[in-house]
Every structure is written in C-alpha cells, then in structure tokens.
Design a protein around this motif. Structure first.
Motif, mmCIF file in Angstrom:
data_model
loop_
_atom_site.group_PDB
_atom_site.id
_atom_site.type_symbol
_atom_site.label_atom_id
_atom_site.label_comp_id
_atom_site.label_asym_id
_atom_site.label_seq_id
_atom_site.Cartn_x
_atom_site.Cartn_y
_atom_site.Cartn_z
ATOM 1 N N ASP A 59 0.863 -1.183 0.000
ATOM 2 C CA ASP A 59 0.000 0.000 0.000
ATOM 3 C C ASP A 59 0.903 1.238 0.000
ATOM 4 O OD1 ASP A 59 -1.328 2.311 1.265
ATOM 5 O OD2 ASP A 59 -3.003 0.934 1.610
ATOM 6 N N VAL A 60 0.832 2.039 -1.051
ATOM 7 C CA VAL A 60 1.729 3.193 -1.204
ATOM 8 C C VAL A 60 1.595 4.170 -0.033
ATOM 9 C CG1 VAL A 60 2.322 5.167 -2.658
ATOM 10 C CG2 VAL A 60 1.806 2.959 -3.709
ATOM 11 N N ALA A 61 0.387 4.421 0.433
ATOM 12 C CA ALA A 61 0.200 5.360 1.546
ATOM 13 C C ALA A 61 0.868 4.834 2.815
ATOM 14 C CB ALA A 61 -1.287 5.613 1.782
ATOM 15 N N GLN A 62 0.745 3.536 3.074
ATOM 16 C CA GLN A 62 1.393 2.969 4.258
ATOM 17 C C GLN A 62 2.911 2.984 4.103
ATOM 18 O OE1 GLN A 62 -0.154 -0.595 6.121
ATOM 19 N NE2 GLN A 62 -2.126 -0.297 5.088
ATOM 20 N N ALA A 63 3.393 2.724 2.899
ATOM 21 C CA ALA A 63 4.839 2.782 2.655
ATOM 22 C C ALA A 63 5.357 4.192 2.890
ATOM 23 C CB ALA A 63 5.156 2.326 1.232
ATOM 24 N N GLN A 64 4.593 5.190 2.484
ATOM 25 C CA GLN A 64 5.001 6.584 2.694
ATOM 26 C C GLN A 64 5.065 6.905 4.185
ATOM 27 O OE1 GLN A 64 2.646 9.482 0.627
ATOM 28 N NE2 GLN A 64 3.573 11.187 1.700
ATOM 29 N N ARG A 65 4.048 6.473 4.933
ATOM 30 C CA ARG A 65 4.057 6.721 6.382
ATOM 31 C C ARG A 65 5.225 5.992 7.048
ATOM 32 N NH1 ARG A 65 -1.506 6.402 5.506
ATOM 33 N NH2 ARG A 65 -1.622 4.233 6.186
ATOM 34 N N LEU A 66 5.523 4.799 6.575
ATOM 35 C CA LEU A 66 6.654 4.036 7.106
ATOM 36 C C LEU A 66 7.959 4.800 6.929
ATOM 37 C CD1 LEU A 66 8.043 1.418 8.128
ATOM 38 C CD2 LEU A 66 7.967 0.614 5.755
ATOM 39 N N VAL A 67 8.213 5.249 5.719
ATOM 40 C CA VAL A 67 9.439 6.002 5.436
ATOM 41 C C VAL A 67 9.492 7.273 6.283
ATOM 42 C CG1 VAL A 67 10.670 7.334 3.671
ATOM 43 C CG2 VAL A 67 9.756 5.061 3.123
ATOM 44 N N ASP A 68 8.383 7.971 6.368
ATOM 45 C CA ASP A 68 8.340 9.204 7.162
ATOM 46 C C ASP A 68 8.667 8.939 8.628
ATOM 47 O OD1 ASP A 68 7.680 10.601 4.871
ATOM 48 O OD2 ASP A 68 5.538 10.728 5.352
ATOM 49 N N ARG A 69 8.112 7.869 9.192
ATOM 50 C CA ARG A 69 8.378 7.550 10.609
ATOM 51 C C ARG A 69 9.833 7.173 10.838
ATOM 52 N NH1 ARG A 69 4.480 3.683 13.587
ATOM 53 N NH2 ARG A 69 5.908 4.256 15.250
ATOM 54 N N VAL A 70 10.393 6.391 9.921
ATOM 55 C CA VAL A 70 11.796 5.992 10.069
ATOM 56 C C VAL A 70 12.700 7.214 9.967
ATOM 57 C CG1 VAL A 70 13.686 4.618 9.114
ATOM 58 C CG2 VAL A 70 11.366 3.653 9.207
ATOM 59 N N GLU A 71 12.444 8.067 8.988
ATOM 60 C CA GLU A 71 13.260 9.271 8.826
ATOM 61 C C GLU A 71 13.106 10.201 10.016
ATOM 62 O OE1 GLU A 71 12.123 10.729 4.965
ATOM 63 O OE2 GLU A 71 13.655 9.514 3.983
ATOM 64 N N GLN A 72 11.904 10.285 10.583
ATOM 65 C CA GLN A 72 11.683 11.131 11.754
ATOM 66 C C GLN A 72 12.476 10.605 12.955
ATOM 67 O OE1 GLN A 72 7.658 11.109 13.448
ATOM 68 N NE2 GLN A 72 7.788 13.334 13.476
ATOM 69 N N ARG A 73 12.528 9.300 13.107
ATOM 70 C CA ARG A 73 13.211 8.691 14.255
ATOM 71 C C ARG A 73 14.729 8.655 14.080
ATOM 72 N NH1 ARG A 73 11.862 4.388 17.946
ATOM 73 N NH2 ARG A 73 13.715 4.009 19.190
ATOM 74 N N PHE A 74 15.196 8.230 12.895
ATOM 75 C CA PHE A 74 16.626 7.986 12.698
ATOM 76 C C PHE A 74 17.285 8.910 11.682
ATOM 77 C CE2 PHE A 74 15.235 3.631 14.084
ATOM 78 C CZ PHE A 74 15.866 3.665 15.306
ATOM 79 N N GLY A 75 16.505 9.711 10.974
ATOM 80 C CA GLY A 75 17.066 10.663 10.031
ATOM 81 C C GLY A 75 17.221 10.158 8.616
ATOM 82 N N THR A 76 17.490 8.871 8.456
ATOM 83 C CA THR A 76 17.701 8.334 7.117
ATOM 84 C C THR A 76 17.495 6.823 7.126
ATOM 85 O OG1 THR A 76 19.231 8.264 5.249
ATOM 86 C CG2 THR A 76 20.190 7.984 7.425
#
Length: 108
Positions: A59-76
């Motif tokens: 699901d593209v929307a869930q994948a986007q939220r996943l990437v956003d959360r990881v980047e928010q937590r770890f930066g990259t």
C-alpha cells in the motif's frame, strides 16, 4: 554504528534472523510487517536502536508513512532488506521516486 537498516516482512523466519544479526552488529534496525505483535520479540533488549512498525508495504500510503516515521526517528534509511517479497521494495522505491519528483517540481 549509525547505519539504519529497514527490514520488510521481518515477521518471517528469515526476517527475524536478519534483524537479529544486524542488531547484534550494532546497527539501528527498523522491522516492519502487517502486525507489530509479531515483531516486538525481535527487538527485545535493543532499546532505542530498534523500532517495529506495522505496515503493508504493498500500500503506497502505508509505505510513505513508514518512510516518514523511520526518517523522523533515525534521520535516514541507509539500507532496505526485503525478507520475503520484492513487491514491498518496489512500493517503497516508488514512493522515494515520487518524493524526489515532487521536490524537483518545487525547485523548478
């Protein structure tokens, strides 16, 4: 170690072994699967270096939220490992391409 590894479908046996191996080597690890309950035991004892996120990466929307959360937590996200199916990697990759395309349009 400041390298962040995202492991898709980490609830499967291969995903669990891969996650534990990266954690043992000191990496920051994000595991994902459809149910967080299937992932929590992988992360036990690794504190702030480990994160579990429920997501269906088809699901593209869930994948986007996943990437956003990881980047928010770890930066990259430095590396992506797909433990059992290539579709999740494709979906995640497509999200990143879309994000880059949007950024280029904003700069034009």
């Amino acid at each position: 170690m400041s390298h962040t590894v995202l492991i898709l479908d980490a609830g499967c046996d291969a995903g669990r072994r891969i996650a534990r191996s990266f954690l043992a080597d000191g990496f920051r690890v994000v595991v994902t699967g459809r149910h967080v309950g299937d992932l929590i035991d992988i992360l036990h004892g690794h504190g702030s270096r480990a994160l579990a996120i429920a997501a269906d990466t088809h699901d593209v929307a869930q994948a986007q939220r996943l990437v956003d959360r990881v980047e928010q937590r770890f930066g990259t996200i430095d590396s992506v490992v797909c433990a059992s199916c290539a579709d999740g990697v494709f979906c995640l990759h497509r999200h990143r391409v879309q994000r880059l395309t949007d950024q280029r349009r904003a700069l034009a």
